[in-house]
Enzyme design. Structure first.
Site, PDB file in Angstrom:
ATOM      1  N   HIS A 156       7.077  -1.397 -15.279  1.00  0.00           N
ATOM      2  CA  HIS A 156       7.346   0.255 -15.234  1.00  0.00           C
ATOM      3  C   HIS A 156       8.866   0.454 -15.665  1.00  0.00           C
ATOM      4  O   HIS A 156       8.830   1.671 -15.995  1.00  0.00           O
ATOM      5  CB  HIS A 156       7.186   0.725 -13.748  1.00  0.00           C
ATOM      6  N   GLU A 166       8.911  -2.347  -7.567  1.00  0.00           N
ATOM      7  CA  GLU A 166       9.012  -0.950  -6.961  1.00  0.00           C
ATOM      8  C   GLU A 166       9.706  -0.872  -5.667  1.00  0.00           C
ATOM      9  O   GLU A 166       9.555  -1.936  -4.864  1.00  0.00           O
ATOM     10  CB  GLU A 166       7.462  -0.069  -6.622  1.00  0.00           C
ATOM     11  N   GLU A 207       7.727   5.700 -12.978  1.00  0.00           N
ATOM     12  CA  GLU A 207       7.433   6.484 -11.438  1.00  0.00           C
ATOM     13  C   GLU A 207       8.478   7.488 -11.267  1.00  0.00           C
ATOM     14  O   GLU A 207       8.641   7.896 -10.147  1.00  0.00           O
ATOM     15  CB  GLU A 207       6.716   5.510 -10.632  1.00  0.00           C
ATOM     16  N   ASP A 244       7.133  -3.155  -3.674  1.00  0.00           N
ATOM     17  CA  ASP A 244       5.911  -3.635  -4.386  1.00  0.00           C
ATOM     18  C   ASP A 244       6.533  -4.515  -5.399  1.00  0.00           C
ATOM     19  O   ASP A 244       6.836  -3.987  -6.649  1.00  0.00           O
ATOM     20  CB  ASP A 244       4.957  -2.817  -4.963  1.00  0.00           C
ATOM     21  N   ASP A 314      -2.846  -5.274  -3.328  1.00  0.00           N
ATOM     22  CA  ASP A 314      -3.240  -4.227  -4.548  1.00  0.00           C
ATOM     23  C   ASP A 314      -4.027  -5.110  -5.481  1.00  0.00           C
ATOM     24  O   ASP A 314      -5.381  -5.094  -5.203  1.00  0.00           O
ATOM     25  CB  ASP A 314      -1.836  -3.854  -5.007  1.00  0.00           C
ATOM     26  N   LYS A 339      -6.506   2.608  -4.497  1.00  0.00           N
ATOM     27  CA  LYS A 339      -6.394   3.327  -5.600  1.00  0.00           C
ATOM     28  C   LYS A 339      -7.917   3.774  -6.370  1.00  0.00           C
ATOM     29  O   LYS A 339      -8.666   2.815  -6.530  1.00  0.00           O
ATOM     30  CB  LYS A 339      -5.633   2.488  -6.856  1.00  0.00           C
ATOM     31  N   LYS A 390       1.874   6.302  -1.571  1.00  0.00           N
ATOM     32  CA  LYS A 390       2.966   6.315  -2.410  1.00  0.00           C
ATOM     33  C   LYS A 390       2.591   7.036  -3.640  1.00  0.00           C
ATOM     34  O   LYS A 390       1.500   7.002  -4.148  1.00  0.00           O
ATOM     35  CB  LYS A 390       3.408   4.760  -2.857  1.00  0.00           C
TER      36      LYS A 390
HETATM   37  C1  LIG Z   1       1.069   1.824  -8.711  1.00  0.00           C
HETATM   38  C2  LIG Z   1       1.133   0.562  -9.472  1.00  0.00           C
HETATM   39  O1  LIG Z   1       1.029   0.336 -10.572  1.00  0.00           O
HETATM   40  P1  LIG Z   1       0.142   0.580 -11.800  1.00  0.00           P
HETATM   41  O2  LIG Z   1      -0.306   1.786 -11.397  1.00  0.00           O
HETATM   42  O3  LIG Z   1       0.943   0.318 -13.223  1.00  0.00           O
HETATM   43  O4  LIG Z   1      -0.929  -0.608 -11.412  1.00  0.00           O
HETATM   44  C3  LIG Z   1       1.019  -0.781  -8.388  1.00  0.00           C
HETATM   45  O5  LIG Z   1       1.056  -1.621  -8.842  1.00  0.00           O
HETATM   46  O6  LIG Z   1       0.974  -0.385  -7.260  1.00  0.00           O
HETATM   47 MG   LIG Z   2       1.007  -2.601  -6.782  1.00  0.00          MG
END
Ligand SMILES: C=C(OP(=O)(O)O)C(=O)O
Ligand SMILES: [Mg+2]
Length: 433
Positions: A156, A166, A207, A244, A314, A339, A390
């Site tokens: 990122h 993160e 972000e 993260d 994740d 997600k 988040k």
């Molecule tokens: C939000 C994240 O990044 P991305 O959307 O790039 O996967 C994450 O890894 O938790």
């Molecule tokens: Mg992640």
């Protein structure tokens, strides 16, 4: 009001990274209308549902989504027009069947999710209910702890900052969501001052968090603890830290490659590093501490830290009930990241949440690094009683829109609103130093 779907219309719009994404509008026969947009990740899990992009075209360097848009307008719309928007499960199932693949690669998870989201929202409008209530029922009163990503690294920050992706602040000691957000904004600005004083870069990552050129992955923890103190708050008591590392991005040949520290760590050394960080700093939540293919490493991590802090999967679970079930069986973590676009429908996302919660696991709702101003996840977090989410820094429109929606929900709930605080976590924060 009739909730029969009468029109669906998709288009290509831009996301926060300047890449195309799918937006869908839906009109119901009774007059209700809604719009929704789909986010997009950069550090994606290898088992995520497939985001369909026009890879064979020159437009947008092959990242256009015109095929996904056409899939909505030409294939999905004729199949779901006439269905009842209130029957989310039937509509999602219809799209899964129409796609016919395990990973939604024919129509694209971006096309399917766009429809799934807009149908949920249109159904809420038809019922004259807020989205969180329509999705979650009458008992939805809990406002989440916002995890604000104030320092960005990894992919990122185009590998120009920390290796860990993160560094988030978690104001679980606040009395309300409104106060939590105010504290977050205060600490974000204190960190800005601190970085300026130290002559460090105040450029931001995807972000919205700062992306300074640190020399280790521990330095951001020190900077953030100092920023929390400068804001007049007590690190660990008022506000903790969540991280993260997104370690799948630097897991190579069985080792974790920390570029900033010029070190290659074996999985057990990586676990020891996290143990050290957990002891030295108010780290309360660690997401993707181990790589998506390092299940033995995950087990070691859970054995070492699973009773002390929340360990969120994740990339390793991709919001996929099958992978989560295996993770629960093998006890590799104690929480799952949620997600929507990793799995591709609202119904499957809700199943993933319920499965985790039924087994006493935490559920941490997440934005993607490529976002739009759509705030669906704010309502989803309240609806699912997830306790924490988040959504990036407390700055930049596409990030703050989710937090601002939660402010509105808190206001709407009035005295019934309950801020999750420390209850958000499967392992309640404790920090004595
Ligand atoms: C939000 C994240 O990044 P991305 O959307 O790039 O996967 C994450 O890894 O938790
Ligand atoms: Mg992640």
């Amino acid at each position: 009001m009739s909730s029969t779907i009468s029109t669906l219309l998709a288009r290509e719009i831009l996301d926060s990274r300047g890449n195309p994404t799918v937006e869908v509008e839906c009109q119901l026969a009774g007059g209700a209308w809604a719009r929704a947009a789909v986010p997009s990740g950069a550090s994606t899990g290898s088992r995520e549902a497939i985001e369909l992009r026009d890879a064979d075209s020159q437009r947008y360097r092959g990242k256009g989504v015109l095929r996904a848009v056409a899939g909505v307008n030409d294939s999905i719309a004729p199949a779901v027009i006439g269905m009842n928007a209130a029957d989310q499960a039937a509509i999602d199932q219809r799209m899964i069947e129409l796609d016919g693949t395990e990973n939604k690669s024919r129509l694209g998870a971006n096309a399917i999710l766009g429809v799934s989201l807009v149908v949920a929202r249109a159904a809420a409008v038809a019922k004259n209910e807020p989205l969180y209530r329509s999705l979650g029922g009458d008992s939805t009163m809990r406002l989440p702890v916002p995890h604000m990503n104030i320092l960005n690294g990894g992919v990122h920050a185009h590998w120009q900052g920390a290796d860990f992706q993160e560094f988030m602040i978690a104001p679980y000691g606040a009395a309300s969501f409104r106060q939590a957000l105010e504290w977050g904004s205060e600490v974000y600005h204190c960190l800005l001052d601190l970085l300026e004083e130290k002559g460090m870069s105040v450029g931001v990552g995807d972000e919205g968090g700062f992306a300074p050129h640190v020399t280790s992955n521990e330095e951001p923890f020190e900077l953030i603890v100092e920023a929390i103190s400068r804001a007049g708050l007590q690190p660990g008591k008022d506000m903790g830290i969540a991280c993260d590392p997104a370690s799948s991005e630097f897991f190579e040949n069985g080792c974790y490659h920390l570029r900033r520290e010029e070190r290659h760590l074996e999985p057990e050394e990586m676990v020891a590093y996290y143990e050290k960080l957990t002891t030295a700093y108010p780290l309360v939540l660690l997401e993707d501490g181990m790589g998506q293919d390092d299940w033995p490493g995950w087990k070691q991590l859970n054995a070492a830290l699973g009773e002390r802090i929340e360990l969120v999967g994740d990339d390793v679970f991709c919001t996929n009930p099958k992978l989560i079930a295996r993770g629960i069986e093998e006890q590799i973590a104690n929480a799952v990241l949620i997600k929507l676009n990793q799995i591709g429908t609202v119904t499957e996302t809700i199943s993933a949440v319920r499965l985790a919660q039924d087994h006493g696991w935490g559920t941490f709702v997440s934005h993607r690094s490529g976002e739009t101003v759509d705030s669906f996840i704010a309502d989803l977090t309240v609806a699912m009683n997830a306790g924490h989410l988040k959504s990036g820094a407390p700055a930049r429109g596409e990030r703050v829109e989710k937090y601002n929606q939660l402010l509105r929900i808190e206001e709407q709930l009035g005295d019934a609103a309950h801020y999750a605080g420390c209850e958000a976590y499967v392992r309640r924060p404790t920090f004595d130093q």
